[in-house]
Design an enzyme around this catalytic site. Structure first.
Site, PDB file in Angstrom:
ATOM      1  CG  HIS A 107      -0.171   0.145   2.533  1.00  0.00           C
ATOM      2  ND1 HIS A 107       0.468  -0.908   3.140  1.00  0.00           N
ATOM      3  CD2 HIS A 107       0.035   1.219   3.324  1.00  0.00           C
ATOM      4  CE1 HIS A 107       1.045  -0.494   4.266  1.00  0.00           C
ATOM      5  NE2 HIS A 107       0.799   0.807   4.388  1.00  0.00           N
ATOM      6  CG  ASP A 109       1.278   5.145   4.769  1.00  0.00           C
ATOM      7  OD1 ASP A 109       0.805   3.995   4.793  1.00  0.00           O
ATOM      8  OD2 ASP A 109       2.386   5.433   5.261  1.00  0.00           O
ATOM      9  CG  HIS A 256       4.870   1.392   2.890  1.00  0.00           C
ATOM     10  ND1 HIS A 256       4.295   2.503   2.313  1.00  0.00           N
ATOM     11  CD2 HIS A 256       4.248   1.241   4.083  1.00  0.00           C
ATOM     12  CE1 HIS A 256       3.379   2.994   3.123  1.00  0.00           C
ATOM     13  NE2 HIS A 256       3.323   2.244   4.212  1.00  0.00           N
ATOM     14  NE  ARG A 273       2.371   4.990   9.900  1.00  0.00           N
ATOM     15  CZ  ARG A 273       1.232   5.505   9.458  1.00  0.00           C
ATOM     16  NH1 ARG A 273       0.459   6.172  10.279  1.00  0.00           N
ATOM     17  NH2 ARG A 273       0.879   5.347   8.196  1.00  0.00           N
TER      18      ARG A 273
HETATM   19  C1  OGA Z   1       3.324   2.489   8.042  1.00  0.00           C
HETATM   20  C2  OGA Z   1       3.551   1.093   7.667  1.00  0.00           C
HETATM   21  C3  OGA Z   1       5.017  -0.791   7.993  1.00  0.00           C
HETATM   22  C4  OGA Z   1       5.870  -1.362   9.078  1.00  0.00           C
HETATM   23  O1  OGA Z   1       3.880   2.919   9.063  1.00  0.00           O
HETATM   24  O2  OGA Z   1       2.604   3.195   7.316  1.00  0.00           O
HETATM   25  O3  OGA Z   1       2.934   0.608   6.752  1.00  0.00           O
HETATM   26  O4  OGA Z   1       6.771  -2.164   8.762  1.00  0.00           O
HETATM   27  N1  OGA Z   1       4.488   0.453   8.374  1.00  0.00           N
HETATM   28  O5  OGA Z   1       5.649  -1.026  10.250  1.00  0.00           O
HETATM   29 MN    MN Z   2       1.733   2.213   5.677  1.00  0.00          MN
END
Ligand code: OGA
Ligand code: MN
Length: 282
Positions: A107, A109, A256, A273
């Site tokens: 995906h 974000d 990702h 994050r």
């Molecule tokens: C995000 C995500 C992936 C991860 O933070 O948007 O998809 O490996 N993270 O934590």
């Molecule tokens: Mn993500």
């Protein structure tokens, strides 16, 4: 302050490791970092133990932070602009899947918003001894590797992106009335142009559910074909996290996903994050 940093590519097409940063030199290094971000699109800032305020300020250099979160935390609350993602349940115990497992599907974000995210910053706070990998796929290189006839076929197409579609197909559950109300489907160009570099990228992933004006069967088949192509291993970089890594990536041209490759009932994986707001894709 002295701020010699080194930027080393991680793959032939995208991603770079940045060494030599310190919390106090991020500001002086910013012009170089900003350039590296434009060029490499995924930066792995090694050994950069920023506190929450320093992390916030770094992200805000790219733009205002996203404040709207549809997805709930394991305790049922909405996330704040800077938040933790972690495999802990509402009582703080390690748990396999407190969020469901949407992150395990390819995906980009907030693609289901009219203005999908520009960038995401993710900082390792606590990582498992091995695994906890995050993978990235280069949607620009993938677009450029398409056969000319396919590029011609998809030129000018728009696609529909939907959060409820993701819930149904990835999490295998029906959206709630609130989720449906908060996330009306949007459409974006299937091939989007990067606003800074002019480079074209496929804009696919788990929220992408249909091509506007195409019969459903044909649309599903084409999207599945493009998605499989974009996530072919030759376009993928798998990030093995080290303590104090801070990643920033460009959601406009990379996909990702998290990889379920550690014992989640045993080890904690805690990431700080935040997401930087993007513009309407063109
Ligand atoms: C995000 C995500 C992936 C991860 O933070 O948007 O998809 O490996 N993270 O934590
Ligand atoms: Mn993500």
């Amino acid at each position: 302050m002295q701020c010699a940093i080194t930027v080393s590519p991680l793959t032939p097409t995208f991603g770079a490791e940045v060494l030599g940063l310190h919390p106090q030199t991020v500001s002086d290094s910013w012009p170089q970092l900003r350039d590296a971000f434009r060029t490499h699109r995924l930066l792995v800032l090694r050994d950069l133990p920023l506190d929450e305020m320093q992390f916030t300020l770094l992200a805000q250099r790219l733009g205002p932070l996203e404040g709207r979160y549809v997805m709930r935390r394991s305790d049922g609350k909405a996330s704040s602009p800077v938040h933790l993602i972690q495999n802990l349940d509402a009582d703080g115990r390690v748990a396999a899947n407190p969020y469901g497992n949407a992150n395990y599907f390819w995906h980009t974000d907030k693609q289901y918003h009219l203005q999908p995210s520009l960038a995401t910053l993710l900082q390792a706070m606590q990582i498992p001894p091995t695994g906890g990998t995050t993978e990235f796929a280069d949607m620009s290189a993938a677009y450029e590797a398409l056969a000319p006839a396919v590029r011609e076929r998809i030129r000018g197409l728009r696609a529909v992106y939907s959060y409820p579609h993701m819930l149904r197909t990835c999490l295998k559950r029906e959206p709630t009335a609130e989720e449906i109300e908060k996330t009306p489907p949007v459409d974006h160009p299937l091939v989007r142009t990067h606003p800074e570099t002019g480079r074209a990228s496929l804009f696919v992933g788990m929220y992408c559910c249909a091509i506007v004006g195409m019969p459903p069967q044909e649309s599903c088949a084409l999207l599945a074909q493009l998605q499989a192509h974009a996530t072919d291993r030759r376009f993928v970089y798998a990030h093995a996290w080290q303590p104090k890594d801070l990643l920033m990536w460009d959601n406009r041209c990379l996909l990702h996903r998290a990889v379920a490759d550690f014992d989640m009932a045993r080890y904690r994986r805690v990431m700080r994050r935040t997401v930087v707001q993007g513009e309407v894709p063109v």
